[in-house]
Design a protein around this motif. Structure first.
Motif, PDB file in Angstrom:
ATOM      1  N   ALA A  44       1.032  -1.584  -0.249  1.00 19.15           N
ATOM      2  CA  ALA A  44       0.064  -0.323  -0.083  1.00 19.15           C
ATOM      3  C   ALA A  44       0.675   1.081   0.053  1.00 19.15           C
ATOM      4  CB  ALA A  44      -0.884  -0.016   1.410  1.00 19.15           C
TER       5      ALA A  44
ATOM      6  N   SER B 235     -12.981   2.645   0.311  1.00 17.35           N
ATOM      7  CA  SER B 235     -12.359   1.410   0.935  1.00 17.35           C
ATOM      8  C   SER B 235     -10.691   1.108   0.629  1.00 17.35           C
ATOM      9  CB  SER B 235     -13.071   0.612   1.603  1.00 17.35           C
ATOM     10  OG  SER B 235     -14.179   1.459   2.914  1.00 17.35           O
TER      11      SER B 235
ATOM     12  N   ARG C 165      -6.941   1.470   0.907  1.00 13.06           N
ATOM     13  CA  ARG C 165      -6.070   0.746   1.821  1.00 13.06           C
ATOM     14  C   ARG C 165      -5.176   0.173   1.041  1.00 13.06           C
ATOM     15  NH1 ARG C 165      -6.810  -4.696   2.647  1.00 13.06           N
ATOM     16  NH2 ARG C 165      -8.980  -5.262   0.949  1.00 13.06           N
ATOM     17  N   HIS C 166      -4.980   0.583  -0.010  1.00 14.88           N
ATOM     18  CA  HIS C 166      -4.203   0.337  -1.368  1.00 14.88           C
ATOM     19  C   HIS C 166      -3.380   1.354  -1.726  1.00 14.88           C
ATOM     20  CE1 HIS C 166      -6.226  -3.867  -1.337  1.00 14.88           C
ATOM     21  NE2 HIS C 166      -4.712  -4.130  -1.947  1.00 14.88           N
TER      22      HIS C 166
END
Length: 289
Positions: free
Chosen positions: A17, A73, A77-78
């Motif tokens: 990420a 989301s 998150r990445h």
């Protein structure tokens, strides 16, 4: 080097990420980010940045298909600040947007986690010498061209063809230090060696540091240092490109040297009139590993 590359792959996996700290890893392994990136791209066949993008989107695709989170989301998150940026990156890898993949279950283009392994190579000895050279300069005619890994680079061909024959002869007469003769110089190459990225190509000669440079010529200043010099004979440019690849797969893993930033130089010793075959030397700047 094989162990270092596998540790780099693990670092990418642990930090999908975010941007992996390649410089920190290289320092801990006693090497440089420049050398680690160049060896990765040579052996993996893709830049490290492209591998990171493919792995990130491979893992993200699993979350998209599972449908347990909303797409924003998953994007955050990445490592993406918006759904739009995530969607562009996702589509570039998979050929379809995350919404389409969530609905249809595909298409998906998976990038497996790389693992480098040592295989038995080197059945043909590489004709190599090491040269400790004082500072010198390269002088000639320069152009910005895209990097092409295989085959003839038409942009370089056009650049050389635009020079009149008498200019080739004038340049050759100026050469007064190693590497001798007319040279093909690649400078400012992206450490990831991304195909299509721009580099400076110079068609010229090497001059001693105190040799005056005639007006109208571009120059590249080259600091003192060690060079690994590989002698190559055969079809051109195939034999040269094969040797380039072999430096990463065979020579560097077997010798206590690593690449340092600087130009790579091809010096022609002999060549056919149509340049279909040639004997040349590939000069690569190196330092103790």
């Amino acid at each position: 080097m094989i162990s270092a590359l596998n540790q780099l792959v693990d670092l990418v996996e642990w930090h999908l990420a975010e941007e992996p700290d390649v410089d920190g890893l290289a320092a801990s392994l006693g090497t440089t980010e420049y050398h680690l990136r160049r060896m990765f791209s040579s052996l993996a066949g893709m830049p490290l940045s492209e591998y990171v993008r493919r792995r990130r989107m491979t893992v993200a695709a699993a979350a998209v298909v599972r449908g347990e989170e909303d797409l924003l989301s998953i994007a955050v998150r990445h490592g993406y600040g918006s759904g739009e940026a995530f969607g562009r990156a996702f589509r570039a890898v998979h050929g379809a947007g995350p919404g389409d993949v969530r609905r249809d279950g595909g298409p998906l283009r998976t990038q497996p986690q790389l693992r480098f392994r040592l295989t038995v190579e080197g059945t043909h000895p590489m004709d190599t010498r090491l040269a400790d050279r004082p500072a010198f300069r390269l002088a000639g005619h320069a152009a910005r061209v895209p990097l092409i890994h295989q085959g003839v680079n038409p942009h370089i061909q056009q650049h050389i063809a635009a020079l009149p024959q008498e200019e080739h002869l004038r340049l050759k007469a100026l050469s007064d230090t190693e590497p001798r003769g007319l040279l093909q110089v690649s400078d400012g190459v992206d450490p990831d060696a991304r195909e299509g990225s721009e580099l400076t190509y110079l068609h010229g000669v090497a001059l001693a540091r105190d040799t005056p440079v005639p007006d109208g010529l571009d120059t590249i200043e080259v600091p003192a240092g060690m060079w690994a010099v590989f002698r190559i004979s055969g079809p051109y440019p195939q034999a040269l490109q094969t040797t380039w690849a072999a430096t990463a797969t065979e020579w560097f893993p077997s010798n206590p040297w690593r690449l340092r930033p600087g130009p790579s130089i091809v010096a022609f010793l002999e060549r056919a009139d149509d340049v279909s075959t040639a004997t040349c030397e590939l000069w690569l700047p190196v330092e103790p590993a």
